[in-house]
Enzyme design. Structure first.
Site, PDB file in Angstrom:
ATOM      1  N   HIS A 128     -14.835  11.774   4.065  1.00 28.14           N
ATOM      2  CA  HIS A 128     -15.638  12.543   3.102  1.00 28.14           C
ATOM      3  C   HIS A 128     -14.748  13.276   2.090  1.00 28.14           C
ATOM      4  O   HIS A 128     -15.195  14.227   1.448  1.00 28.14           O
ATOM      5  CB  HIS A 128     -16.556  13.529   3.821  1.00 28.14           C
ATOM      6  CG  HIS A 128     -17.717  12.860   4.497  1.00 28.14           C
ATOM      7  ND1 HIS A 128     -18.493  13.485   5.448  1.00 28.14           N
ATOM      8  CD2 HIS A 128     -18.233  11.599   4.362  1.00 28.14           C
ATOM      9  CE1 HIS A 128     -19.437  12.654   5.861  1.00 28.14           C
ATOM     10  NE2 HIS A 128     -19.292  11.501   5.223  1.00 28.14           N
ATOM     11  N   CYS A 154     -11.142  20.519 -17.889  1.00 26.85           N
ATOM     12  CA  CYS A 154      -9.831  19.881 -17.970  1.00 26.85           C
ATOM     13  C   CYS A 154      -9.037  20.400 -19.163  1.00 26.85           C
ATOM     14  O   CYS A 154      -9.538  20.420 -20.298  1.00 26.85           O
ATOM     15  CB  CYS A 154     -10.041  18.365 -18.089  1.00 26.85           C
ATOM     16  SG  CYS A 154      -8.520  17.410 -18.248  1.00 26.85           S
ATOM     17  N   SER A 194     -19.670  16.015  15.859  1.00 30.46           N
ATOM     18  CA  SER A 194     -20.447  15.297  14.845  1.00 30.46           C
ATOM     19  C   SER A 194     -21.869  15.087  15.339  1.00 30.46           C
ATOM     20  O   SER A 194     -22.088  14.693  16.493  1.00 30.46           O
ATOM     21  CB  SER A 194     -19.810  13.944  14.512  1.00 30.46           C
ATOM     22  OG  SER A 194     -20.635  13.219  13.619  1.00 30.46           O
TER      23      SER A 194
END
Length: 254
Positions: A128, A154, A194
């Site tokens: 992930h 940016c 999980s």
């Protein structure tokens, strides 16, 4: 499964150690529950899961970022900073020790906190993504994650920056497809912390001959696993490491 339910905690520890010792290739799959003891909230636990409070597509999706960057970063920075400030716990350390002793091939993780690496794990596949860096969505220029604390535009082209994590609506990263290959020949998958509810990662147990689960809440795989613990993963793995002792596994390199 019926016999396994009759085992007490000590018997299940012994069974898990036996499964590890008899496995020629053991891989760990870790989720958010691994890092809760480091102070990082998980997503789907019954009491404190983040997604019990917010709909993920509203706060943690690529569409949410594009639609309203201010709100996206205001919300997500709260728990990202918790991830970046957290320290590895005994689960992270135990898995690193198991890898060092050759009992564990590596760790496939759904977590973005980097705590496995900080604990000493060498082979980690972050399916992930991670919080070490971010990139411009326009020119693809990479920055350290700290850049987002200044602003999320940016310097090079003025495009919107995004973290190198998998947001809802994103394709899976290269690490996921590498992880699928890592599962080739896996004889034992240790599913730790999980919920096994998020696909495609939740499908990885199908690629393993045997599965062991350590998770506080039940998972869809509990009935198919060789052994299941609804206990602290730190407690379980500390005992497993203790029982493995100084012995070395098939991936020990000296």
């Amino acid at each position: 499964m019926e016999r396994m339910l009759q085992l007490d905690y000590r018997d299940k520890i012994e069974l898990l150690v036996k499964l590890i010792k008899n496995s020629a290739k053991t891989v760990a799959l870790t989720g958010a529950g691994v890092s809760t003891e480091s102070g990082i909230p998980d997503f789907r636990s019954r009491d404190s899961g983040l997604w019990n409070k917010f709909r993920p597509e509203e706060v943690a999706s690529i569409d949410a970022l594009k639609r309203d960057p201010d709100t996206f970063y205001k919300y997500n920075f709260k728990w990202w900073q918790g991830c970046l400030q957290a320290q590895p716990n005994e689960t992270h350390k135990a898995l690193a020790e198991m890898e060092k002793k050759g009992w564990l091939f590596g760790v496939i993780t759904q977590n973005i906190d980097g705590l496995h690496q900080r604990a000493g794990s060498q082979k980690v596949w972050e399916v992930h993504g991670h919080l070490r860096s971010c990139r411009c969505m326009k020119c693809k220029k990479e920055y350290d994650m700290e850049r987002l604390a200044e602003n999320y535009w940016c310097h090079h082209c003025g495009g919107l920056l995004r973290p190198n994590v998998v947001l809802f609506g994103d394709p899976m990263p290269e690490d996921y497809y590498t992880a699928e290959k890592v599962m080739t020949g896996c004889q034992l998958l240790l599913v730790i912390g999980s919920s096994l509810q998020v696909y495609p990662v939740a499908g990885l147990p199908y690629l393993s001959r045997q599965v062991a689960i350590i998770n506080y809440d039940p998972t869809p795989w509990d009935d198919n696993a060789q052994v299941v613990f609804h206990h602290s993963s730190s407690e379980v793995l500390a005992e497993v490491v203790k029982q493995l002792g100084d012995s070395t596994g098939p991936y020990f390199v000296g």
